[in-house]
Each structure stands twice: as C-alpha cells, then as structure tokens.
Scaffold this motif. Structure first.
Motif, PDB file in Angstrom:
ATOM      1  N   ALA A   7       0.855  -1.190   0.000  1.00  9.70           N
ATOM      2  CA  ALA A   7       0.000   0.000   0.000  1.00  9.70           C
ATOM      3  C   ALA A   7       0.883   1.230   0.000  1.00  9.70           C
ATOM      4  O   ALA A   7       1.997   1.196   0.522  1.00  9.70           O
ATOM      5  CB  ALA A   7      -0.883   0.003   1.241  1.00  9.70           C
ATOM      6  N   PRO A   8       0.401   2.312  -0.582  1.00 11.87           N
ATOM      7  CA  PRO A   8       1.169   3.557  -0.493  1.00 11.87           C
ATOM      8  C   PRO A   8       1.402   3.895   0.980  1.00 11.87           C
ATOM      9  O   PRO A   8       0.528   3.691   1.807  1.00 11.87           O
ATOM     10  CB  PRO A   8       0.249   4.588  -1.152  1.00 11.87           C
ATOM     11  N   PRO A  17      -8.619   6.610   2.395  1.00 16.70           N
ATOM     12  CA  PRO A  17      -8.262   5.221   2.110  1.00 16.70           C
ATOM     13  C   PRO A  17      -9.502   4.428   1.681  1.00 16.70           C
ATOM     14  O   PRO A  17     -10.601   4.641   2.185  1.00 16.70           O
ATOM     15  CB  PRO A  17      -7.724   4.715   3.449  1.00 16.70           C
ATOM     16  N   SER A  78     -16.029  -2.957  -0.772  1.00 14.11           N
ATOM     17  CA  SER A  78     -15.093  -1.855  -0.567  1.00 14.11           C
ATOM     18  C   SER A  78     -15.602  -0.998   0.589  1.00 14.11           C
ATOM     19  O   SER A  78     -16.803  -0.922   0.837  1.00 14.11           O
ATOM     20  CB  SER A  78     -14.951  -1.008  -1.832  1.00 14.11           C
ATOM     21  N   THR A 131      -6.881  -4.935  -1.143  1.00 12.38           N
ATOM     22  CA  THR A 131      -5.920  -3.897  -1.519  1.00 12.38           C
ATOM     23  C   THR A 131      -6.331  -2.586  -0.856  1.00 12.38           C
ATOM     24  O   THR A 131      -7.489  -2.391  -0.506  1.00 12.38           O
ATOM     25  CB  THR A 131      -5.853  -3.681  -3.041  1.00 12.38           C
ATOM     26  N   THR A 133      -6.152   1.499  -1.576  1.00 12.60           N
ATOM     27  CA  THR A 133      -5.881   2.579  -2.520  1.00 12.60           C
ATOM     28  C   THR A 133      -6.326   3.883  -1.877  1.00 12.60           C
ATOM     29  O   THR A 133      -7.075   3.885  -0.901  1.00 12.60           O
ATOM     30  CB  THR A 133      -6.638   2.378  -3.857  1.00 12.60           C
ATOM     31  N   TRP A 134      -5.860   4.964  -2.425  1.00 12.43           N
ATOM     32  CA  TRP A 134      -6.247   6.290  -1.935  1.00 12.43           C
ATOM     33  C   TRP A 134      -7.104   6.922  -3.007  1.00 12.43           C
ATOM     34  O   TRP A 134      -6.710   6.983  -4.166  1.00 12.43           O
ATOM     35  CB  TRP A 134      -5.005   7.130  -1.634  1.00 12.43           C
ATOM     36  N   VAL A 135      -8.275   7.372  -2.618  1.00 14.90           N
ATOM     37  CA  VAL A 135      -9.220   7.935  -3.584  1.00 14.90           C
ATOM     38  C   VAL A 135      -9.633   9.337  -3.156  1.00 14.90           C
ATOM     39  O   VAL A 135      -9.611   9.667  -1.969  1.00 14.90           O
ATOM     40  CB  VAL A 135     -10.472   7.042  -3.737  1.00 14.90           C
TER      41      VAL A 135
END
Length: 158
Positions: A7-8, A17, A78, A131, A133-135
């Motif tokens: 992950a970032p 996140p 999600s 996973t 991710t950044w949104v």
C-alpha cells in the motif's frame, strides 16, 4: 499466491483510504438472487455483516459497499476504515482473515431465503486479494440554490 501489492505509505493530501477485494459465492443462481428482493437484501446485509466481523476494526456493516454480479455470485466489497484505524492495520486484518470465506459461507447458509435458492452447498473463495488505494473523497451534495423572491411587477411599488 503472489504477494499483495504494498500500500502507499502515506495518503496524498485530501484523499481517503479505500479497502477493496472480491469474492465468489458458489451454488447461488444470480438470476434467482436478483429476482428475489428478500433474498437479495438478506444476501447483501449478511455479506456486509460477515466482512465487518472479519475486518475486526469496528466498522459498521452498513458502511461496507457490496456489489453483486453474475458468475455464480461475484461479490466486490469496498469500504473506508474508520478514522480511528490506520488504513494499513485494516488492510493487514483483512489479509490475515483466514476465516473470511468460511464466515461469509456459514452466515449466508443460515439465511432461509438464500438457502431456498441455493443449488448446493455454499462455498466462498477470494478472487481478488484485499488492496488499499487512496481515492478522492466524494463530492458533497450541492445544496439547492435559494429561490429568489419574485420581483414586484413594474410600477406596482409606490
């Protein structure tokens, strides 16, 4: 199995996140599920409950977005973890949730409206590993513009 992508490390400014993963539920006819609103609603709510319990981060089941599609029943989940939980902790919990598939299957199998449309014993498998991710956060709903007062008719104000 390949190792999950890292992950970032830090959130880009202003981003939130989003944890996501996919499962497949075998032995449920998708057409019958979508044709029965009681079963469809029960399926979605039961999956949310199972996922929330296995995420183990205090998330409310209703905060988990569940999308169902054909392929037995393909389930994509999600959610954004609560602000009190580090996103990497939430991701690690999901990645370590060895009972996730079993919990989803057992809870779904306990719902009469779902077992009524099952074609056999339910089984669940991960099709896409969790996973992070950044949104960009969702845009706030625009407030309706205030209605303008009607202008007085020309010549009526004295």
């Amino acid at each position: 199995a390949p190792a999950p992508a890292p992950a970032p490390a830090a959130a880009p400014p202003g981003f939130v996140p989003l944890l996501s993963f996919a499962l497949v539920v075998q032995s449920i006819d998708f057409a019958q599920l979508t044709g029965n609103m009681v079963a469809f609603s029960a399926f979605t709510q039961t999956a949310q409950l199972a996922i929330a319990s296995q995420a183990n981060i205090g998330i409310m089941p209703g905060s988990i977005n569940v999308t169902l599609s054909p392929g037995s029943v393909a389930l994509t989940a999600s959610f954004s973890p609560p602000s009190s939980v580090q996103p990497t902790t939430a991701l690690a919990n999901l990645q370590a949730a060895t009972n996730l598939c079993n919990t989803v299957a057992v809870l779904l199998a306990a719902v009469p409206s779902i077992t009524a449309i099952a074609t056999g014993a339910l089984s669940v498998a991960v099709t896409s590993q969790p996973t992070l991710t950044w949104v960009a956060p969702p845009m706030p709903a625009m407030a309706p513009a205030p209605a303008l007062a009607p202008a007085p008719a020309p010549g009526s104000a004295r």
